[in-house]
Motif scaffolding. Sequence first.
Motif, PDB file in Angstrom:
ATOM      1  N   THR A 122      30.595  34.641 -27.803  1.00 46.24           N
ATOM      2  CA  THR A 122      29.745  33.448 -27.869  1.00 46.24           C
ATOM      3  C   THR A 122      30.500  32.221 -27.387  1.00 46.24           C
ATOM      4  O   THR A 122      29.987  31.445 -26.575  1.00 46.24           O
ATOM      5  N   GLY A 123      31.741  32.063 -27.827  1.00 43.87           N
ATOM      6  CA  GLY A 123      32.545  30.918 -27.402  1.00 43.87           C
ATOM      7  C   GLY A 123      32.845  30.957 -25.908  1.00 43.87           C
ATOM      8  O   GLY A 123      32.784  29.918 -25.226  1.00 43.87           O
ATOM      9  N   MET A 124      33.165  32.122 -25.387  1.00 43.33           N
ATOM     10  CA  MET A 124      33.449  32.232 -23.949  1.00 43.33           C
ATOM     11  C   MET A 124      32.203  31.927 -23.128  1.00 43.33           C
ATOM     12  O   MET A 124      32.269  31.221 -22.125  1.00 43.33           O
ATOM     13  N   GLU A 140      29.068  28.575 -19.665  1.00 46.31           N
ATOM     14  CA  GLU A 140      27.766  27.927 -19.491  1.00 46.31           C
ATOM     15  C   GLU A 140      27.961  26.426 -19.245  1.00 46.31           C
ATOM     16  O   GLU A 140      27.290  25.847 -18.377  1.00 46.31           O
ATOM     17  N   ALA A 141      28.891  25.802 -19.961  1.00 43.65           N
ATOM     18  CA  ALA A 141      29.170  24.374 -19.773  1.00 43.65           C
ATOM     19  C   ALA A 141      29.662  24.081 -18.352  1.00 43.65           C
ATOM     20  O   ALA A 141      29.451  22.985 -17.833  1.00 43.65           O
ATOM     21  N   ARG A 142      30.297  25.052 -17.731  1.00 43.35           N
ATOM     22  CA  ARG A 142      30.788  24.899 -16.353  1.00 43.35           C
ATOM     23  C   ARG A 142      29.743  25.286 -15.311  1.00 43.35           C
ATOM     24  O   ARG A 142      30.000  25.227 -14.114  1.00 43.35           O
ATOM     25  N   GLY A 143      28.575  25.736 -15.764  1.00 44.00           N
ATOM     26  CA  GLY A 143      27.513  26.110 -14.835  1.00 44.00           C
ATOM     27  C   GLY A 143      27.704  27.477 -14.205  1.00 44.00           C
ATOM     28  O   GLY A 143      27.094  27.777 -13.176  1.00 44.00           O
ATOM     29  N   LEU A 144      28.516  28.330 -14.831  1.00 45.62           N
ATOM     30  CA  LEU A 144      28.797  29.653 -14.274  1.00 45.62           C
ATOM     31  C   LEU A 144      27.945  30.756 -14.897  1.00 45.62           C
ATOM     32  O   LEU A 144      27.770  31.823 -14.312  1.00 45.62           O
TER      33      LEU A 144
END
Length: 143
Positions: A72-74, A79-83
């Motif tokens: 979940t953390g990864m 997700e925050a980086r748009g990947l």
Amino acid sequence: MAPSNTRPDPLTVEVVQLIGEVVARYHDEYEQAAARHTLTGAQARLLGLLSLEPLPMRRIAEKLRCEPSNITGMVDRLEARGLVERRPDPADRRVKLAAPTDEGLRMARGLRDSLDFARAPLASLSADEQHTLRDLLRRMLTQ
């Protein structure tokens, strides 16, 4: 299968050592490639896995052999980086799948393309030898 009390023969010991060296070189190169993309090795492996197919967190954890909370953390960081993005599973809308974005797919491809430690040695093998190696590795993994 119960462990054997007999010592392995020298050929088995050598083969196991060689497999270990290949794995270590692969991991070293993967970590270096991940760092060039400002990813951890674990994030890069997760992105590579998702580039094959979107997966639910629990399945990712099973495949990467870690706790779902770590996944979940990864996924949050990717997700925050748009990947990576989360999307509903079409088979069960209660389940969320992690899936790579177009940028995530490009990065996963770049990571895969930069892993070339085995390219030259494999290129020195004939197509028949490469097929034999592949088939033997597959057979080892199904035991």
